[in-house]
Design an enzyme around this catalytic site. Structure first.
Site, mmCIF file in Angstrom:
data_model
loop_
_atom_site.group_PDB
_atom_site.id
_atom_site.type_symbol
_atom_site.label_atom_id
_atom_site.label_comp_id
_atom_site.label_asym_id
_atom_site.label_seq_id
_atom_site.Cartn_x
_atom_site.Cartn_y
_atom_site.Cartn_z
ATOM 1 N N ASN A 8 0.836 -1.202 0.000
ATOM 2 C CA ASN A 8 0.000 0.000 0.000
ATOM 3 C C ASN A 8 0.871 1.253 0.000
ATOM 4 O OD1 ASN A 8 -2.636 1.582 0.711
ATOM 5 N ND2 ASN A 8 -1.157 2.225 2.241
ATOM 6 N N GLU A 9 0.811 2.017 -1.089
ATOM 7 C CA GLU A 9 1.345 3.389 -1.190
ATOM 8 C C GLU A 9 2.846 3.515 -0.971
ATOM 9 O OE1 GLU A 9 -1.084 5.959 1.251
ATOM 10 O OE2 GLU A 9 -2.758 5.872 -0.147
ATOM 11 N N ILE A 10 3.608 2.457 -1.238
ATOM 12 C CA ILE A 10 5.062 2.587 -1.069
ATOM 13 C C ILE A 10 5.698 3.195 -2.310
ATOM 14 C CG2 ILE A 10 7.215 1.353 -0.640
ATOM 15 C CD1 ILE A 10 5.648 -0.590 1.065
ATOM 16 N N SER B 120 -0.368 -0.473 -4.697
ATOM 17 C CA SER B 120 -1.609 0.282 -4.814
ATOM 18 C C SER B 120 -1.443 1.606 -4.081
ATOM 19 C CB SER B 120 -2.771 -0.509 -4.192
ATOM 20 O OG SER B 120 -3.990 0.183 -4.318
ATOM 21 N N HIS C 87 -5.555 6.082 -5.841
ATOM 22 C CA HIS C 87 -5.971 6.575 -4.524
ATOM 23 C C HIS C 87 -6.131 8.080 -4.687
ATOM 24 C CE1 HIS C 87 -3.917 3.065 -2.103
ATOM 25 N NE2 HIS C 87 -4.635 2.632 -3.125
#
Length: 828
Positions: A433-435, A489, A506
């Site tokens: 997530n969001e790395i 993501s 996102h």
């Protein structure tokens, strides 16, 4: 019969009937202590040290008041757990005895009768240790000594020559949210968080069962079953698949047996809303010398799923094709539903997933900062038709990639794939997530003064873990029909134009960017995997933040402590001023904050669904909470539906009418997610005054509503229908009917913001129909009717039209139902 004798009896009964048996050591008497101290105290397993300390009143409940601050010392201590159990001579006669920990949190040393067996370093792995040679007839002592994850993480961080963001959490393979998030407290736990057991086996046992779907047609399903068997005694064995016999030769040690299996005229497993969730039991038995020595049953569903990414004139598609059909994904993001994981019951899992189904969802994304959820979660998703987007547990930071970390991650992936991959609900594995976004967009390199070499190392480490180690492990351990892997993501950060034309997005221009809700109509991605807005929890949950009877108001420090976003209240208030009159009374403010959240998400979802097939998925942030908190959730910590969840249920209906007003032009779309055509549907529009007077009505030309499509009607100039100065005195009622006159969808549209509406005081009447059903009616429009009571209402926070009574059921009888509407907040 005491507990020890009871389980000894149950064990012996199991042993008589099979040569493989288990003994649940979680049920023994456990104790714990601070490693610095000598006194042992009773403990619960599975559990966490915080829960044990709370049980002994050594720490207060961190969910209450401002107690979170008072318990931070716990994370810096080392904690020891132990149990003393008796083993019979008969049990010791088994050829093999394995000690199995399903989950240890996180850095521990395991001792049996004083012998160090294993050191652990990953909360998400299963630990299996042969222990027959270390066990004794009679009394045995099992100890697990936990090191502070915070202190170990700091030691690991010091070995890296530059500062890592969110250190030390990214060095620790444990649930990242425990270190604090903008919706959750900092409660860094340790303990035996899953079951521990002894496994007794003879001759051979199953290590793992993988079921691959090789071919699926209307006539048959060709399956390949991979039975991984650990044989202690080599020789001929019989393996039966649903009583179909196969004779195999097993070598001593690990064996993988391939077993073809056919299901004739298969019934498909379908996502919620698109058909039935048909499931099949596949029972695999292992026999030696005509005796059953092991058996496993896997429950599977037959379906195909693809992630389709095809270039087009606007970018690249991103959608899931299920059983050959493009599926519009309607769903939500999931976080752990408690800060103390052993408290998450099977019943809570089942309820939350049923709540998803009831709200017309078909997909849920397990966010990468939490945990791989318990077996009951995936079982519930299988049964309710909720596809699972499964993040691996990495979120919002940079991560190391040394050899030990790589190996640890690969084994974590292996364990979780072995556990989860047979579930038909599992749709996609996502690396993190969001790395990727954190590396590109969040400015950590500048903040921590990275050299060029430091920045290059971060990128290199990222590629190693998320483009090599994890996808290679997925390919190695997952069957071919469970190989959809997505590295990160979102794939592109929300500040970049490509985030709206390809991949998943996102979009946080609303909330973080403080853009108006209406920006959702412009910023429509191919697949919205995260977006959201905060609202308060229900009054019941708000009150649960307090340990005593206190005067509750918005300035109370307890309520402020249960808002974890640094500017949360400021952002809510700013948005509320835009659309509503801001109440000063807490009860009314609570109500309006929920309406505000609901309004924002309605605008987003309708914008996404209108854009179909350009947009093929909308997963809002977030379903649930891990404690009582002001957050983005639609269901609060106590399981109550906020206004948002009721709106989600409406917005995710299979057929919806989605009007859109922009600069005086009213566009109306009808979205059909069903795989069914409707011939000659009719859209009717009535324009009413807020007091219920009919001003005008007209029908659109009958048209066919095609399956899985959007029907757009010719836009209307609203000023030609209603004078602009009267827009705040009217509403439009849209009704869609099929050619038999059956109503397919209905919605109300307002031409002004809620704060500008000239509402009259409604006379809302509630008539009892039965102990669990009421009828609600009004003389003038009652906007956002809020039914209050200690029960779950089938509908709530709804607009009620004059002289059109609405029936609502509730989960348990009530003496009285209190009611509020938006008018009450505009006239304090």
């Amino acid at each position: 019969m005491n507990k020890t004798l009871l389980f000894a009896f149950l064990f012996i009964q199991t042993f008589v009937n099979a040569q493989f048996s288990e003994r649940n050591l979680s049920l023994e008497n456990w104790s714990f202590k601070n490693s610095k101290e000598k006194k042992w105290l009773t403990a619960t397993v599975p559990g966490t040290v915080h829960l044990d300390l709370m049980n002994h009143q050594i720490i207060p409940d961190p969910f209450k008041d401002e107690n979170e601050k008072k318990v931070q010392w716990v994370e810096n201590e080392d904690w020891d757990y132990q149990t003393i159990f008796n083993l019979s001579e008969k049990e010791l006669k088994n050829q093999n005895i394995d000690l199995v920990f399903d989950g240890l949190d996180t850095f521990s040393e395991i001792y049996l009768n004083g012998k160090l067996l294993k050191k652990t370093d990953n909360m998400f792995r299963k630990w299996e240790i042969p222990v027959k040679t270390y066990l004794k007839n009679g009394e045995n002592i099992l100890q697990v000594k936990f090191k502070s994850a915070v202190n170990v993480g700091k030691d690991l961080a010091e070995k890296v020559p530059f500062t890592m963001p969110e250190s030390p959490r990214s060095f620790v393979r444990k649930a990242q949210y425990q270190f604090g998030w903008d919706w959750g407290p900092r409660l860094v736990t340790s303990g035996i968080w899953k079951e521990v057991k002894l496994e007794f086996w003879n001759n051979a046992k199953f290590e793992n069962i993988k079921i691959e779907q090789k071919l699926l047609t209307k006539q048959k399903a060709d399956l390949q079953i991979y039975a991984e068997v650990n044989a202690f005694v080599q020789g001929k064995y019989r393996i039966l698949v649903n009583n179909k016999e196969n004779v195999v030769q097993l070598d001593k040690g690990k064996n993988t047996i391939k077993l073809p299996f056919v299901i004739k005229t298969p019934k498909l497993w379908q996502p919620n809303g698109l058909g039935e969730q048909n499931l099949y039991d596949i029972t695999i038995s292992l026999e030696k010398d005509s005796k059953k020595i092991a058996e496993k049953t896997e429950k599977i569903g037959l379906r195909t799923i693809e992630l389709v990414q095809e270039k087009d004139e606007k970018g690249k598609s991103f959608y899931f094709k299920v059983n050959g059909n493009p599926m519009y994904a309607k769903g939500v993001n999931w976080i752990p539903s408690d800060s103390f994981l052993p408290r998450i019951s099977k019943e809570k899992y089942q309820k939350l997933i049923r709540d998803c189904k009831e709200a017309n969802m078909n997909m849920i994304r397990i966010w990468g900062g939490g945990i791989y959820e318990g077996d009951e979660f995936y079982k519930a998703c299988d049964e309710n038709g909720i596809l699972v987007w499964q993040d691996f547990m990495f979120a919002g930071s940079f991560y190391p990639a040394d050899e030990n970390f790589q190996q640890n991650v690969e084994l974590e992936v292996k364990d979780q794939i072995n556990r989860l991959q047979n579930h038909p609900s599992l749709a996609l594995w996502c690396g993190n997530n969001e790395i990727d976004e954190a590396i590109v967009n969040w400015g950590y390199q500048k903040q921590f003064k990275y050299s060029k070499e430091d920045s290059l190392q971060v990128g290199k480490d990222y590629k190693k873990i998320f483009h090599e180690v994890i996808p290679n492990a997925v390919k190695k351990y997952a069957t071919s029909d469970k190989l959809i892997y997505w590295p990160s993501s979102p794939s592109i950060g929300w500040g970049h134009k490509e985030s709206l034309t390809e991949g998943d997005s996102h979009y946080w221009g609303v909330w973080w960017g403080e853009q108006p809700f209406e920006i959702y109509n412009e910023k429509v991605p191919r697949f919205a995997s995260e977006y959201g807005f905060q609202g308060m929890p229900t009054l019941e949950t708000t009150k649960s933040m307090f340990s005593g009877n206190q005067d509750i108001d918005l300035q109370n420090p307890v309520i402020k402590a249960h808002q974890k976003h640094g500017r949360g209240w400021e952002i809510i208030n700013e948005y509320m001023k835009r659309d509503y009159i801001v109440p000063t009374d807490l009860v009314k403010y609570n109500y309006v904050s929920q309406l505000l959240q609901s309004r924002g998400m309605k605008i987003a979802i309708e914008a996404h669904r209108r854009a179909k097939p350009y947009n093929m998925g909308t997963l809002y942030w977030q379903l649930n909470d891990c404690w009582p908190v002001v957050s983005w959730s639609s269901i609060d910590y106590l399981g109550n539906w906020k206004a948002l969840h009721y709106q989600i249920k409406r917005s995710f209906e299979p057929i919806v009418i989605a009007p859109y007003l922009q600069e005086g032009l009213l566009s109306t779309s009808v979205i059909n997610d069903e795989f069914k055509d409707y011939q000659s549907v009719r859209l009717s529009t009535q324009i009413y005054t807020l007091n219920g007077g009919l001003l005008q009505e007209f029908d659109e030309t009958d048209q066919d509503l095609k399956e899985n499509s959007v029907l757009n009607y010719h836009p209307l100039q609203v000023k030609d229908l209603v004078k602009q100065e009267k827009w705040n005195e009217v509403f439009l009622n849209f009704t869609l009917k099929d050619n038999q006159g059956k109503t397919l969808a209905n919605t109300i549209c307002f031409l002004s913001k809620p704060k500008d509406l000239k509402l009259s005081k409604p006379n809302i009447q509630i008539r009892k129909i039965s102990p669990t059903e009421i009828e609600v009616s009004t003389d003038v429009l009652a906007k956002d009717v809020y039914l209050m009571g200690d029960t779950h209402f089938s509908d709530n926070f709804f607009d009620l039209l004059p002289k059109m009574p609405k029936r609502v059921t509730h989960s348990k009888p009530l003496e009285k139902v209190e009611v509020m509407s938006l008018f009450d907040t505009m006239n304090e």
